[in-house]
Write a protein that holds these residues in place. Structure first.
Motif, PDB file in Angstrom:
ATOM      1  N   VAL A 180     -54.385  32.254  -6.149  1.00 38.93           N
ATOM      2  CA  VAL A 180     -55.846  32.276  -6.236  1.00 38.93           C
ATOM      3  C   VAL A 180     -56.357  30.990  -6.873  1.00 38.93           C
ATOM      4  N   LYS A 181     -55.698  30.541  -7.933  1.00 40.71           N
ATOM      5  CA  LYS A 181     -56.116  29.300  -8.598  1.00 40.71           C
ATOM      6  C   LYS A 181     -56.094  28.119  -7.628  1.00 40.71           C
ATOM      7  N   GLU A 182     -55.144  28.136  -6.716  1.00 43.25           N
ATOM      8  CA  GLU A 182     -55.013  27.036  -5.766  1.00 43.25           C
ATOM      9  C   GLU A 182     -56.166  26.998  -4.764  1.00 43.25           C
ATOM     10  N   TYR A 183     -56.719  28.168  -4.439  1.00 40.02           N
ATOM     11  CA  TYR A 183     -57.725  28.247  -3.373  1.00 40.02           C
ATOM     12  C   TYR A 183     -59.145  28.505  -3.860  1.00 40.02           C
ATOM     13  N   ILE A 184     -59.323  28.979  -5.088  1.00 42.99           N
ATOM     14  CA  ILE A 184     -60.632  29.465  -5.510  1.00 42.99           C
ATOM     15  C   ILE A 184     -61.686  28.359  -5.560  1.00 42.99           C
ATOM     16  N   GLY A 185     -61.275  27.121  -5.811  1.00 37.59           N
ATOM     17  CA  GLY A 185     -62.238  26.028  -5.827  1.00 37.59           C
ATOM     18  C   GLY A 185     -62.895  25.835  -4.470  1.00 37.59           C
ATOM     19  N   ARG A 186     -62.084  25.848  -3.426  1.00 38.50           N
ATOM     20  CA  ARG A 186     -62.637  25.695  -2.075  1.00 38.50           C
ATOM     21  C   ARG A 186     -63.444  26.918  -1.671  1.00 38.50           C
ATOM     22  N   VAL A 187     -63.039  28.091  -2.133  1.00 31.12           N
ATOM     23  CA  VAL A 187     -63.831  29.296  -1.869  1.00 31.12           C
ATOM     24  C   VAL A 187     -65.237  29.142  -2.450  1.00 31.12           C
ATOM     25  N   GLY A 188     -65.310  28.711  -3.705  1.00 27.26           N
ATOM     26  CA  GLY A 188     -66.599  28.553  -4.349  1.00 27.26           C
ATOM     27  C   GLY A 188     -67.470  27.502  -3.694  1.00 27.26           C
ATOM     28  N   GLU A 189     -66.843  26.443  -3.189  1.00 23.70           N
ATOM     29  CA  GLU A 189     -67.596  25.363  -2.564  1.00 23.70           C
ATOM     30  C   GLU A 189     -68.078  25.735  -1.170  1.00 23.70           C
ATOM     31  N   TRP A 190     -67.214  26.342  -0.374  1.00 26.45           N
ATOM     32  CA  TRP A 190     -67.515  26.554   1.039  1.00 26.45           C
ATOM     33  C   TRP A 190     -68.261  27.851   1.327  1.00 26.45           C
ATOM     34  N   PHE A 191     -68.104  28.835   0.464  1.00 26.34           N
ATOM     35  CA  PHE A 191     -68.694  30.144   0.759  1.00 26.34           C
ATOM     36  C   PHE A 191     -69.674  30.574  -0.327  1.00 26.34           C
ATOM     37  N   ALA A 192     -70.385  29.600  -0.902  1.00 23.59           N
ATOM     38  CA  ALA A 192     -71.344  29.891  -1.969  1.00 23.59           C
ATOM     39  C   ALA A 192     -72.473  30.802  -1.489  1.00 23.59           C
ATOM     40  N   ASP A 193     -72.766  30.777  -0.199  1.00 24.09           N
ATOM     41  CA  ASP A 193     -73.833  31.632   0.327  1.00 24.09           C
ATOM     42  C   ASP A 193     -73.439  33.096   0.358  1.00 24.09           C
ATOM     43  N   LEU A 194     -72.174  33.383   0.087  1.00 23.30           N
ATOM     44  CA  LEU A 194     -71.704  34.765   0.031  1.00 23.30           C
ATOM     45  C   LEU A 194     -71.438  35.209  -1.404  1.00 23.30           C
ATOM     46  N   ASN A 195     -71.946  34.453  -2.356  1.00 21.78           N
ATOM     47  CA  ASN A 195     -71.857  34.806  -3.773  1.00 21.78           C
ATOM     48  C   ASN A 195     -73.279  35.138  -4.226  1.00 21.78           C
ATOM     49  N   LEU A 196     -73.559  36.425  -4.413  1.00 24.60           N
ATOM     50  CA  LEU A 196     -74.936  36.891  -4.567  1.00 24.60           C
ATOM     51  C   LEU A 196     -75.187  37.539  -5.924  1.00 24.60           C
ATOM     52  N   MET A 197     -76.428  37.453  -6.365  1.00 21.52           N
ATOM     53  CA  MET A 197     -76.884  38.111  -7.576  1.00 21.52           C
ATOM     54  C   MET A 197     -77.970  39.129  -7.213  1.00 21.52           C
ATOM     55  N   LEU A 198     -77.932  40.274  -7.877  1.00 25.88           N
ATOM     56  CA  LEU A 198     -79.013  41.247  -7.814  1.00 25.88           C
ATOM     57  C   LEU A 198     -79.840  41.048  -9.078  1.00 25.88           C
ATOM     58  N   VAL A 199     -81.140  40.773  -8.901  1.00 23.43           N
ATOM     59  CA  VAL A 199     -81.999  40.372 -10.006  1.00 23.43           C
ATOM     60  C   VAL A 199     -83.131  41.382 -10.169  1.00 23.43           C
ATOM     61  N   ASP A 200     -83.419  41.761 -11.431  1.00 20.66           N
ATOM     62  CA  ASP A 200     -84.485  42.744 -11.645  1.00 20.66           C
ATOM     63  C   ASP A 200     -85.842  42.064 -11.727  1.00 20.66           C
TER      64      ASP A 200
END
Length: 256
Positions: free
Chosen positions: A36-56
């Motif tokens: 995971v450590k090897e790949y997580i940087g590219r995950v965060g860079e390339w798929f940032a649009d799939l990292n979502l927050m629910l905001v009140d």
């Protein structure tokens, strides 16, 4: 209360808000997955649009969820082995120019004071909406069954069969997915593999491991195997693959 969905990178969130949101997160040893450590940087860079927050309505983040896109042919036997391989498949698929057709929901978390109010389900629905907008027909998830930590010596293949009188899973996080229409596909007995030295594992768990052997550890879904001769501890975390309802025959999309 009205909630809205935002990309996590849409703004800078106050540290105190993030600290509260993630105050009951995953156990410390979850970071010991070397792949995971090897790949997580590219995950965060390339798929940032799939990292979502629910905001009140006070602009406070109350839940968070994220996922990655992969190409999957729909057969159980061709599922990734679990969470880690889903990240690998997403990153390598992007590098190879493979068109994704499936969203893998990798995680969701709710601020502790608001658990039990349906925010986890809202977060999962937001991720499913993102898949629909992208034109992906399938949504799957390597679900980390929260109650499994009470039964670390029970094989995941057995645990996944345990149900309540109403027919839903004994595990509450699996039930959350089921109530949204998801069904269980298969156990993932080695969804992640965490490795470290004996000293590292003693630090992560607050335990002593005086001999080689298998140990029950706090928040562990399975047993930790300690080998003092090689100075290594290995823990394989089981998950459960679940598939949400198909989002209709709307094509495979072309979102990279």
């Amino acid at each position: 209360m009205i909630f809205k969905v935002e990309r996590t990178d849409a703004r800078t969130w106050p540290d105190e808000h993030l600290k509260e949101l993630f105050s009951e997160g995953f156990p410390e040893f979850i970071t010991a997955d070397r792949l995971v450590k090897e790949y997580i940087g590219r995950v965060g860079e390339w798929f940032a649009d799939l990292n979502l927050m629910l905001v009140d309505d006070r602009d406070v983040p109350v839940a968070s969820g994220w996922g990655v896109p992969i190409h999957w042919d729909g057969r159980t036997e061709s599922l990734p082995t679990g969470y880690t391989q889903a990240l690998v498949r997403a990153v390598e698929g992007r590098e190879e120019g493979t068109t994704p057709n499936t969203l893998v929901i990798c995680g969701a978390i709710v601020t502790p004071s608001l658990k039990g109010r349906g925010l986890a389900a809202m977060t999962l629905e937001a991720l499913r909406d993102a898949a629909k907008e992208a034109g992906w027909r399938q949504v799957i998830a390597p679900v980390r069954p929260t109650m499994k930590a009470r039964y670390p010596v029970t094989p995941i293949e057995t645990f996944v069969r345990w149900t309540r009188e109403d027919g839903l899973a004994l595990d509450p996080w699996i039930r959350t997915h089921q109530r949204l229409g998801a069904d269980i596909l298969a156990p993932a007995p080695a969804s992640q593999t965490m490795t470290g030295t004996v000293a590292e594992w003693e630090g992560w768990t607050g335990m002593a491991f005086p001999e080689s052997g298998d140990y029950v550890i706090p928040d562990g879904l399975s047993l930790l195997r300690i080998d003092r001769q090689t100075d290594q501890g290995v823990y394989q975390e089981p998950n459960v693959w679940m598939r949400h309802c198909w989002i209709g025959a709307i094509g495979t999309g072309n979102r990279q």
